[in-house]
Write a protein that holds these residues in place. Structure first.
Motif, PDB file in Angstrom:
ATOM      1  N   PRO A 195     -10.081   2.321  -9.022  1.00 14.50           N
ATOM      2  CA  PRO A 195     -10.641   3.015 -10.186  1.00 14.50           C
ATOM      3  C   PRO A 195     -12.167   3.089 -10.111  1.00 14.50           C
ATOM      4  O   PRO A 195     -12.796   2.226  -9.492  1.00 14.50           O
ATOM      5  CB  PRO A 195     -10.208   2.161 -11.375  1.00 14.50           C
ATOM      6  N   SER A 196     -12.728   4.065 -10.757  1.00 13.21           N
ATOM      7  CA  SER A 196     -14.163   4.325 -10.671  1.00 13.21           C
ATOM      8  C   SER A 196     -14.967   3.118 -11.129  1.00 13.21           C
ATOM      9  O   SER A 196     -14.719   2.549 -12.194  1.00 13.21           O
ATOM     10  CB  SER A 196     -14.519   5.543 -11.527  1.00 13.21           C
ATOM     11  N   ASN A 232      -7.130  10.321  -5.906  1.00 13.31           N
ATOM     12  CA  ASN A 232      -6.983   9.111  -5.098  1.00 13.31           C
ATOM     13  C   ASN A 232      -5.676   9.194  -4.327  1.00 13.31           C
ATOM     14  O   ASN A 232      -4.619   9.462  -4.903  1.00 13.31           O
ATOM     15  CB  ASN A 232      -6.981   7.875  -6.003  1.00 13.31           C
ATOM     16  N   ASP A 233      -5.705   8.947  -3.024  1.00 12.49           N
ATOM     17  CA  ASP A 233      -4.521   9.154  -2.195  1.00 12.49           C
ATOM     18  C   ASP A 233      -3.680   7.889  -2.013  1.00 12.49           C
ATOM     19  O   ASP A 233      -2.529   7.983  -1.615  1.00 12.49           O
ATOM     20  CB  ASP A 233      -4.931   9.662  -0.814  1.00 12.49           C
ATOM     21  N   ASN A 271      -2.884   8.708 -13.102  1.00 15.47           N
ATOM     22  CA  ASN A 271      -4.321   8.449 -13.027  1.00 15.47           C
ATOM     23  C   ASN A 271      -4.849   8.667 -11.616  1.00 15.47           C
ATOM     24  O   ASN A 271      -5.946   9.193 -11.417  1.00 15.47           O
ATOM     25  CB  ASN A 271      -4.617   7.014 -13.474  1.00 15.47           C
ATOM     26  N   SER A 272      -4.065   8.248 -10.617  1.00 19.59           N
ATOM     27  CA  SER A 272      -4.483   8.433  -9.231  1.00 19.59           C
ATOM     28  C   SER A 272      -4.557   9.916  -8.875  1.00 19.59           C
ATOM     29  O   SER A 272      -5.491  10.366  -8.194  1.00 19.59           O
ATOM     30  CB  SER A 272      -3.511   7.718  -8.287  1.00 19.59           C
ATOM     31  N   VAL A 329       0.856  -1.182   0.000  1.00 17.03           N
ATOM     32  CA  VAL A 329       0.000   0.000   0.000  1.00 17.03           C
ATOM     33  C   VAL A 329       0.895   1.235   0.000  1.00 17.03           C
ATOM     34  O   VAL A 329       1.795   1.360   0.850  1.00 17.03           O
ATOM     35  CB  VAL A 329      -0.940   0.009   1.222  1.00 17.03           C
ATOM     36  N   ILE A 330       0.669   2.128  -0.962  1.00 16.64           N
ATOM     37  CA  ILE A 330       1.473   3.354  -1.082  1.00 16.64           C
ATOM     38  C   ILE A 330       0.564   4.544  -0.827  1.00 16.64           C
ATOM     39  O   ILE A 330      -0.172   4.994  -1.714  1.00 16.64           O
ATOM     40  CB  ILE A 330       2.106   3.468  -2.480  1.00 16.64           C
ATOM     41  N   PRO A 331       0.566   5.074   0.391  1.00 17.29           N
ATOM     42  CA  PRO A 331      -0.253   6.247   0.686  1.00 17.29           C
ATOM     43  C   PRO A 331       0.493   7.536   0.321  1.00 17.29           C
ATOM     44  O   PRO A 331       1.707   7.519   0.056  1.00 17.29           O
ATOM     45  CB  PRO A 331      -0.457   6.141   2.193  1.00 17.29           C
ATOM     46  N   GLY A 332      -0.235   8.629   0.289  1.00 17.43           N
ATOM     47  CA  GLY A 332       0.396   9.934   0.102  1.00 17.43           C
ATOM     48  C   GLY A 332       0.424  10.429  -1.325  1.00 17.43           C
ATOM     49  O   GLY A 332       1.174  11.372  -1.635  1.00 17.43           O
TER      50      GLY A 332
END
Length: 478
Positions: A377-378, A436-437, A430-431, A330-333
């Motif tokens: 993704p949506s 998207n965080d 895209n994020s 998981v890559i937050p930020g």
């Protein structure tokens, strides 16, 4: 539906890419400080995002895949790794014939031999010339079905006739598999495992199938329905060793195709002579089904602690070829990235010292899979796996070349490090566009040699921060 979007396409492309890449040079795609210009007029910057990591078990592996031009490899034996535990492999496959009648009428059968061609690859301690594996051959009690319509997985099984085995247990020297050895009737040059079969057990199942061929309107399918196939498996699954050989089912002649050779002669010919004829029942890629059963036992080994970890962020992560341990990242930020143009975004995983030896080969490449959250993704759905933006178009090899996923030796701050890298700038862009965080990834090995290869890397909480995985983003500040 876990892998429906990409599993078959990736399998074709990954193996094709493997053949191309191992024969040529690989471009070093590591992001290093030297990519920054001396005169920083365009405002190029880098930022490193930390990762949250875990190890999980990925059982998914279609082991019945048959793609023209790609060899069909099967791991057979018991392999013990002091860190990763025990892997056990067995191969199940059908055989066919060119003679749709009982060729043995009025003939005398002398012997029968199971042939399992050696692929040339053994995973593990190939330097130990005394290692052995014990094998036994069994008849299948259930049909494998049409390969065009049936998929089998690493955890698939079929019932076996355990009460009347097709062979006695046979112990072979793993190191000598590169030579022609075993119960050979004729001297041949094709390296293979050759096991003498028990004629009563074999003919009990084969003769009824042959007897009905003369009146059959569909002899190929009727033969499969009557003679279901064979299984080659370890004779003793509790007796492991440190090397497991891989065999190849498909080939070009009687001695490098998996199957059965039956030797016989005409008893009416006088004076009596040695064996005159050979009848082959062989594996065919055109109509024979197969699969490689691969099981893992982790319970008494260090990797089991990682699979059952309750920590928020593990310090060690591991990966094996499927089926096997895989990496959850998981890559937050993402929202914290400065505004500008993304030049590249590269995930780097650093192998830990002292966990890899010459006998524990590294994966050929790592493959990233996206894991959706509720909003990105949506319309995808929380927890659903998807193809990353950088993987498109799926039908092209070019995205695989750019995404990399290969091993690179590097030197950082005077320390020699071994690193796997994955490029995913389009996914990051895209994020950002979707606000998207967090990017969530699953990293898996390939399915070329089922269950082989392994790596141990630093996780998100590893004490030495240099070995922690990170997403390095290079961007141009506008």
């Amino acid at each position: 539906m876990k892998r429906q979007l990409f599993s078959l396409s990736y399998f074709v492309l990954a193996l094709t890419a493997f053949v191309v890449l191992v024969s040529g040079c690989r471009e070093n795609t590591l992001i290093r400080s030297k990519v920054l210009p001396a005169n920083d007029t365009v405002g190029i910057r880098t930022v490193a995002l930390p990762c949250i990591t875990h190890t999980y078990y990925d059982a998914f592996a279609i082991t019945s895949t048959d793609i023209g031009g790609i060899p069909i490899y099967q791991g057979v034996g018991v392999y013990t790794d002091p860190f990763f535990g025990v892997m056990t492999g067995s191969t199940y496959f059908q055989v066919t014939t060119n003679d749709y009648y009982n060729v043995f009428s009025d003939m005398k059968i002398d012997s029968a031999v199971l042939i399992l061609p050696y692929s040339g690859f053994t995973y593990g301690d190939t330097g130990n010339t005394s290692l052995t594996q014990s094998y036994q051959v069994f008849y299948l009690l259930d049909s494998l079905g049409d390969p065009a319509f049936v998929n089998y997985f690493a955890n698939s099984t079929k019932p076996l006739d355990l009460s009347d085995p097709l062979s006695d247990p046979v112990t072979v020297n793993v190191h000598q598999l590169s030579d022609s050895f075993g119960s050979n009737i004729l001297a041949v040059n094709s390296p293979a495992l050759r096991i003498r079969l028990r004629l009563p057990a074999l003919m009990k199942n084969l003769s009824p199938a042959l007897n009905m061929l003369a009146t059959s309107s569909n002899p190929t399918q009727d033969f499969f329905n009557a003679f279901h196939g064979i299984c080659v498996m370890p004779a003793n699954t509790r007796q492991g060793t440190t090397a497991i050989p891989y065999f190849r089912l498909d080939g070009t002649n009687a001695y490098d195709k998996a199957g059965i050779l039956i030797y016989y002669h005409d008893p009416s010919v006088t004076p009596a002579r040695d064996t005159d004829f050979i009848e082959q029942y062989y594996f065919s890629t055109s109509n024979c089904s197969h699969f490689n059963n691969i099981t893992r036992s982790y319970s008494r080994y260090p990797v089991n602690q990682l699979l059952h970890s309750s920590l928020a962020n593990d310090s060690i992560i591991t990966l094996q070829n499927q089926p096997g341990t895989s990496i959850d990242i998981v890559i937050p930020g993402i929202k914290s990235l400065p505004s500008g143009v993304i030049n590249n975004a590269q995930l780097q995983l650093h192998l830990l010292p002292n966990y890899t030896t010459d006998t524990t080969l590294l994966p050929e490449r790592l493959y990233p899979i996206g894991v959706a959250n509720a909003n990105y993704p949506s319309g995808m759905g929380d927890g659903v796996e998807y193809n990353l933006a950088d993987r498109y178009p799926i039908t092209s090899l070019s995205p695989l070349y750019f995404m990399d996923g290969f091993y690179h030796p590097i030197t950082s701050a005077g320390v020699n490090m071994r690193t796997f890298t994955i490029n995913l700038p389009r996914e990051v862009m895209n994020s950002i566009a979707a606000k998207n965080d967090t990017i969530h990834l699953h990293l898996t090995g390939t399915q070329d040699f089922y269950g082989a290869f392994r790596m141990v890397a630093g996780g998100g909480s590893y004490p030495d921060t240099a070995y922690r995985p990170k997403l390095i983003v290079v961007y141009s500040k506008l």
